[in-house]
Structures are given as structure tokens and as C-alpha cells.
Design a protein around this motif. Structure first.
Motif, PDB file in Angstrom:
ATOM      1  N   VAL A  72       6.940 -55.848  29.233  1.00 51.51           N
ATOM      2  CA  VAL A  72       5.506 -55.946  28.969  1.00 51.51           C
ATOM      3  C   VAL A  72       4.712 -55.775  30.264  1.00 51.51           C
ATOM      4  N   VAL A  73       5.214 -56.311  31.365  1.00 51.60           N
ATOM      5  CA  VAL A  73       4.561 -56.120  32.663  1.00 51.60           C
ATOM      6  C   VAL A  73       4.571 -54.641  33.037  1.00 51.60           C
ATOM      7  N   ALA A  74       5.660 -53.962  32.784  1.00 51.66           N
ATOM      8  CA  ALA A  74       5.726 -52.524  33.064  1.00 51.66           C
ATOM      9  C   ALA A  74       4.717 -51.758  32.214  1.00 51.66           C
ATOM     10  N   VAL A  75       4.598 -52.129  30.945  1.00 50.41           N
ATOM     11  CA  VAL A  75       3.605 -51.493  30.066  1.00 50.41           C
ATOM     12  C   VAL A  75       2.202 -51.734  30.602  1.00 50.41           C
ATOM     13  N   VAL A 135       1.629 -49.395  33.565  1.00 53.60           N
ATOM     14  CA  VAL A 135       1.461 -47.991  33.159  1.00 53.60           C
ATOM     15  C   VAL A 135       0.094 -47.790  32.510  1.00 53.60           C
ATOM     16  N   THR A 136      -0.296 -48.691  31.631  1.00 53.13           N
ATOM     17  CA  THR A 136      -1.590 -48.529  30.963  1.00 53.13           C
ATOM     18  C   THR A 136      -2.746 -48.721  31.940  1.00 53.13           C
ATOM     19  N   ALA A 137      -2.589 -49.586  32.933  1.00 55.10           N
ATOM     20  CA  ALA A 137      -3.630 -49.733  33.957  1.00 55.10           C
ATOM     21  C   ALA A 137      -3.751 -48.453  34.768  1.00 55.10           C
ATOM     22  N   PHE A 188      -6.988 -47.307  26.885  1.00 58.12           N
ATOM     23  CA  PHE A 188      -6.086 -47.769  27.930  1.00 58.12           C
ATOM     24  C   PHE A 188      -6.552 -49.089  28.533  1.00 58.12           C
ATOM     25  N   GLY A 189      -7.852 -49.332  28.577  1.00 60.24           N
ATOM     26  CA  GLY A 189      -8.351 -50.623  29.033  1.00 60.24           C
ATOM     27  C   GLY A 189      -7.938 -51.740  28.092  1.00 60.24           C
ATOM     28  N   ALA A 190      -8.060 -51.481  26.791  1.00 57.21           N
ATOM     29  CA  ALA A 190      -7.664 -52.481  25.800  1.00 57.21           C
ATOM     30  C   ALA A 190      -6.159 -52.737  25.850  1.00 57.21           C
ATOM     31  N   SER A 198      -1.611 -56.174  26.959  1.00 56.89           N
ATOM     32  CA  SER A 198      -0.278 -56.311  27.542  1.00 56.89           C
ATOM     33  C   SER A 198      -0.272 -57.331  28.679  1.00 56.89           C
ATOM     34  N   ALA A 199      -1.359 -57.421  29.444  1.00 57.52           N
ATOM     35  CA  ALA A 199      -1.432 -58.439  30.496  1.00 57.52           C
ATOM     36  C   ALA A 199      -1.445 -59.842  29.893  1.00 57.52           C
TER      37      ALA A 199
END
Length: 72
Positions: free
Chosen positions: A29-32, A35-37, A52-54, A59-60
Motif C-alpha cells: 500500500v505504501v508503494a501504491v 506511485v500514485t503521488a 491520482f490525488g484521491a 492509499s496513504a
């Protein structure tokens, strides 16, 4: 990611199946979130920024929840 690796090394006495599974899910989840950030920072269109912000925020928060679960 570094704190996840530290958790693996420092918390070996808690290294049960469920703890390890939760830790691996948290690292994923941290990796996701990372990547999304990155994708959010590179986005050029408003829709991509929003999506991508959402995803980064969700995920954070998921990584935070899993971290609290690991803390016990």
C-alpha cells in the motif's frame, strides 16, 4: 519502505503469519501511495490530478491504518 524493512528486522519476535501478512500488505500500500503521488505530480489534466490525488490520499490513509494495526 525503509520503516517497513526496519519493522521486519526490529520486530522479529512478532514474526507470526498474520503480522508478516499485514506488514507485506502495508508495504504494498505504501508503494501504491508513492506511485500514485508520482503520477499526481506528473498529471497534466484536471481529471488525472483529481484521480491520482484521491488515490494517493486513500492509499496513504490505508498505510496509516495498517501501521496502527501493526503497532498493536
Amino acid at each position: 519502505m525503509a520503516t517497513g524493512v526496519w519493522n521486519i528486522v526490529a520486530e522479529q519476535d512478532k514474526n507470526t503469519g498474520s503480522y508478516r501478512t499485514t506488514l507485506i500488505v502495508k508495504l504494498a500500500v505504501v508503494a501504491v501511495a508513492g506511485v500514485t503521488a508520482f503520477l499526481h505530480a506528473r498529471a497534466r489534466h484536471a481529471a488525472a490530478l483529481a484521480v491520482f490525488g484521491a488515490l494517493t490520499g486513500v492509499s496513504a490513509l490505508g498505510a496509516l491504518l495498517l501501521g496502527v494495526l501493526l503497532a498493536g
